[in-house]
Design a protein around this motif. Structure first.
Motif, short mmCIF file in Angstrom:
data_model
loop_
_atom_site.label_atom_id
_atom_site.label_comp_id
_atom_site.label_asym_id
_atom_site.label_seq_id
_atom_site.Cartn_x
_atom_site.Cartn_y
_atom_site.Cartn_z
N VAL A 12 2.12 5.04 1.14
CA VAL A 12 2.12 5.59 2.42
C VAL A 12 2.93 6.97 2.15
CG1 VAL A 12 4.23 4.67 3.04
CG2 VAL A 12 2.87 5.70 4.72
N ASN A 58 -0.48 9.16 6.08
CA ASN A 58 -1.58 8.69 5.47
C ASN A 58 -1.41 7.42 4.77
OD1 ASN A 58 -3.09 11.11 6.25
ND2 ASN A 58 -2.18 12.05 4.77
N THR A 59 -2.07 6.50 4.52
CA THR A 59 -2.01 5.21 3.99
C THR A 59 -3.31 5.15 2.82
OG1 THR A 59 -3.32 4.01 5.58
CG2 THR A 59 -0.87 4.20 5.83
N GLU A 97 -2.23 -7.05 5.81
CA GLU A 97 -2.95 -5.92 6.18
C GLU A 97 -2.66 -5.52 7.73
OE1 GLU A 97 -6.95 -4.68 4.87
OE2 GLU A 97 -7.03 -6.65 4.01
N ALA A 114 2.46 1.20 10.23
CA ALA A 114 1.94 2.61 10.22
C ALA A 114 1.98 3.12 11.47
CB ALA A 114 1.00 2.68 9.55
N MET A 165 0.94 -1.34 -0.01
CA MET A 165 -0.14 0.06 0.09
C MET A 165 0.94 1.29 -0.04
SD MET A 165 -1.68 0.17 3.71
CE MET A 165 -0.53 0.44 5.33
N LEU A 172 0.99 -4.36 7.98
CA LEU A 172 1.25 -2.79 7.46
C LEU A 172 0.75 -1.95 8.36
CD1 LEU A 172 0.80 -3.24 3.82
CD2 LEU A 172 2.96 -3.16 5.07
N GLU A 173 -0.61 -2.30 9.16
CA GLU A 173 -1.14 -1.31 9.95
C GLU A 173 -0.21 -1.19 11.05
OE1 GLU A 173 -5.14 -2.96 10.84
OE2 GLU A 173 -5.85 -2.65 8.96
#
Length: 250
Positions: A27, A89-90, A70, A77, A25, A73-74
C-alpha cells in the motif's frame, strides 16, 4: 492482563490469543508527502485491531499490510480514506506462506576463512527435526565443551534464527523446527562469534534442504449459514476455491 486490584493480591486474567495474518498486500499514499501520515495512521489501526499488521520492506521501502483476508484489507484501505482522509493505492494481495521440514536431518559444517584481514574459524554439527504444527521453533544446545563459551552459543542461536527467516524453497519464514547443536569445533585465537553465527546459518540452510522441506498454506476453519436453495451453489464455489467440506447439517 491484570484487573484493577490490590497490588499485594493481583488478579491475573488469561491473555487473549489472536490468529496470525494470512494475506498481505503493498500500500502507498497517492501523494508522496503523505508517507508519514500513512505510517502514523496504520499504527493507530494496529492498536485497535490485533489481527492487522504492517511493515516496511527494508529492500524496496514498500509498506506491506497484512490481515485475515482480502475483505479485511479492503475495509482497512477504505478506513484510511474515510476516517483519515488519506487516499492510497494498493497492490495485488499475496498469500502469506510458511515453510517447514518433514523429517530429521543432521549436518556438519565448517567455516574457515579470512574475513576483514583476520582468520575466522568455527565448526558445528547440528540436527533439525520437525515439531508439531503450531508449536513454534526452538533451539537446543547439547555441547558441554568449556571452549564453547556462552557468547559462541548465543551466536549460533542468532545465526539459526536469522536463517529461519528465509526458507530454502521460496524464501518464506520457516516454522515448527527444532534445531539441536550436537557438537562444536573451536580453535583458540581464531574462533569468533561472527564465525559461529555464519556457520550456524550455513548449517541450518543445508540441513533444511536435506530434511524434505515443505511449503505451508494458511488454512482457516469457518461455518457458513445459507438458505437451503443456495447450498449447491455455495458448495460448488467452495470446491473451486480449494475448500474442503467437513460437515453439512440441515
Amino acid at each position: 492482563l491484570y484487573a484493577l486490584c490490590d497490588k499485594d493480591h493481583p488478579i491475573a486474567f488469561e491473555s487473549m490469543q489472536f490468529d496470525q495474518p494470512v494475506i498481505s498486500m503493498a500500500v502507498e499514499p497517492k501523494q508522496v508527502k503523505d508517507q508519514e501520515r500513512l505510517l502514523d495512521n496504520l499504527t493507530k489501526i494496529t492498536d485497535e485491531d490485533p489481527t492487522f499488521k504492517f511493515a516496511v520492506d527494508e529492500d524496496t521501502g514498500q509498506v506491506v499490510i497484512s490481515g485475515m483476508g482480502e475483505l479485511h484489507l479492503e475495509v482497512l484501505a477504505q478506513r484510511l480514506k474515510r476516517e483519515f482522509s488519506l487516499g492510497v493505492n494498493t497492490g495485488k494481495p499475496q498469500v502469506v506462506y510458511r515453510e517447514t521440514i518433514s523429517k530429521k536431518a543432521q549436518i556438519e559444517t565448517v567455516f574457515d576463512r579470512e574475513w576483514a584481514g583476520e582468520m575466522h574459524f568455527a565448526g558445528i554439527t547440528a540436527e533439525v527435526s520437525p515439531m508439531e504444527r503450531g508449536k513454534g521453533s526452538q533451539f537446543v544446545n547439547k555441547v558441554s565443551d568449556p571452549l564453547m563459551t556462552e557468547e559462541f552459543i548465543n551466536s549460533v542461536e542468532e545465526g539459526i534464527k536469522e536463517a529461519s527467516e528465509s526458507g530454502v524453497l521460496m524464501g518464506y519464514p520457516v516454522i515448527d523446527v527444532e534445531t539441536t547443536l550436537l557438537d562444536a569445533r573451536v580453535k583458540e585465537l581464531v574462533s569468533s562469534p561472527l564465525a559461529f553465527k555464519i556457520v550456524a546459518s550455513m548449517a541450518y540452510k543445508e540441513a533444511c534442504e536435506l530434511a524434505s522441506p515443505l511449503l505451508l498454506e494458511p488454512i482457516m476453519k469457518l461455518e457458513i449459514i445459507v438458505p437451503e436453495e443456495f447450498v449447491g451453489d455455495v458448495i460448488s464455489d467452495l470446491h473451486t476455491r480449494g475448500g474442503r467440506i467437513e460437515q453439512i447439517t440441515a
